[in-house]
Design a protein around this motif. Structure first.
Motif, short mmCIF file in Angstrom:
data_model
loop_
_atom_site.label_atom_id
_atom_site.label_comp_id
_atom_site.label_asym_id
_atom_site.label_seq_id
_atom_site.Cartn_x
_atom_site.Cartn_y
_atom_site.Cartn_z
N THR A 144 -8.97 8.26 -1.25
CA THR A 144 -8.33 9.38 -0.57
C THR A 144 -8.67 9.26 0.91
O THR A 144 -9.77 8.84 1.28
N ARG A 148 -4.48 12.22 1.67
CA ARG A 148 -3.47 11.29 1.20
C ARG A 148 -4.13 10.46 0.11
O ARG A 148 -5.21 9.94 0.31
N GLN A 205 -4.19 7.07 -1.62
CA GLN A 205 -3.78 5.75 -1.19
C GLN A 205 -4.15 4.74 -2.26
O GLN A 205 -5.25 4.76 -2.80
N THR A 230 0.86 -1.18 0.00
CA THR A 230 0.00 0.00 0.00
C THR A 230 0.90 1.23 0.00
O THR A 230 1.89 1.29 0.73
N TRP A 248 0.93 5.56 0.10
CA TRP A 248 0.24 6.81 0.39
C TRP A 248 1.09 7.96 -0.10
O TRP A 248 2.31 7.97 0.12
N THR A 261 -3.45 0.34 -3.37
CA THR A 261 -2.96 -0.95 -2.94
C THR A 261 -2.80 -1.86 -4.16
O THR A 261 -3.69 -1.91 -5.01
#
Length: 143
Positions: A124, A132, A134, A84, A86, A136
């Motif tokens: 977000t 942030r 984000q 993940t 960020w 994955t």
């Protein structure tokens, strides 16, 4: 010695966390994508390096182009089945509403669409000063 000479390391079960802070500069997307690729190769997840580099580059480029921050912070958590990422952003607006894909002649507007196409999750996350971005990426049996 190169990282190729080192054995792959299994990430901790709860995920290993890495953070990078860089100036908001034209070179930052390349530095971040190379750093992320190095992390993934070191942990034995080379199969997702291309997708991770593309997604990180798009997210960091958006932060460079559309915010006023002096420095961009990127955090990466390498878990046993996914990574993940960020990217911090000082602009409190949420993701723009969905819109049609831009014409092939346009230079901008495809970043979030590219990230969404290559990841299992894009969102977000609000912070005290902004948001942030984000995303994955799954690997191994989880992919």
């Amino acid at each position: 010695m190169t990282t190729n000479a080192l054995p792959a390391v299994r990430p901790p079960e709860d995920g290993g966390s890495y953070r990078m802070t860089a100036p908001r500069a034209a070179t930052t997307p390349k530095i971040v994508r190379d750093w992320l690729a190095m992390l993934l190769v070191a942990f034995g997840h080379g199969e997702i390096v291309d997708q991770a580099r593309l997604c990180a580059s798009e997210a960091v480029t958006n932060a460079c182009l559309h915010t006023r921050v002096d420095r961009i912070t990127v955090e990466v958590v390498v878990g046993s089945t996914s990574v993940t990422v960020w990217v911090d952003d000082d602009r409190p607006a949420w993701l723009p509403p969905p819109r049609p894909l831009p014409s092939w002649r346009e230079d901008h507007g495809r970043g979030l669409t590219l990230i969404r196409a290559h990841t299992s999750d894009l969102r977000t996350v609000p912070t005290d000063i902004g948001k942030r971005v984000q995303f994955t990426l799954a690997y191994g049996e989880a992919a």
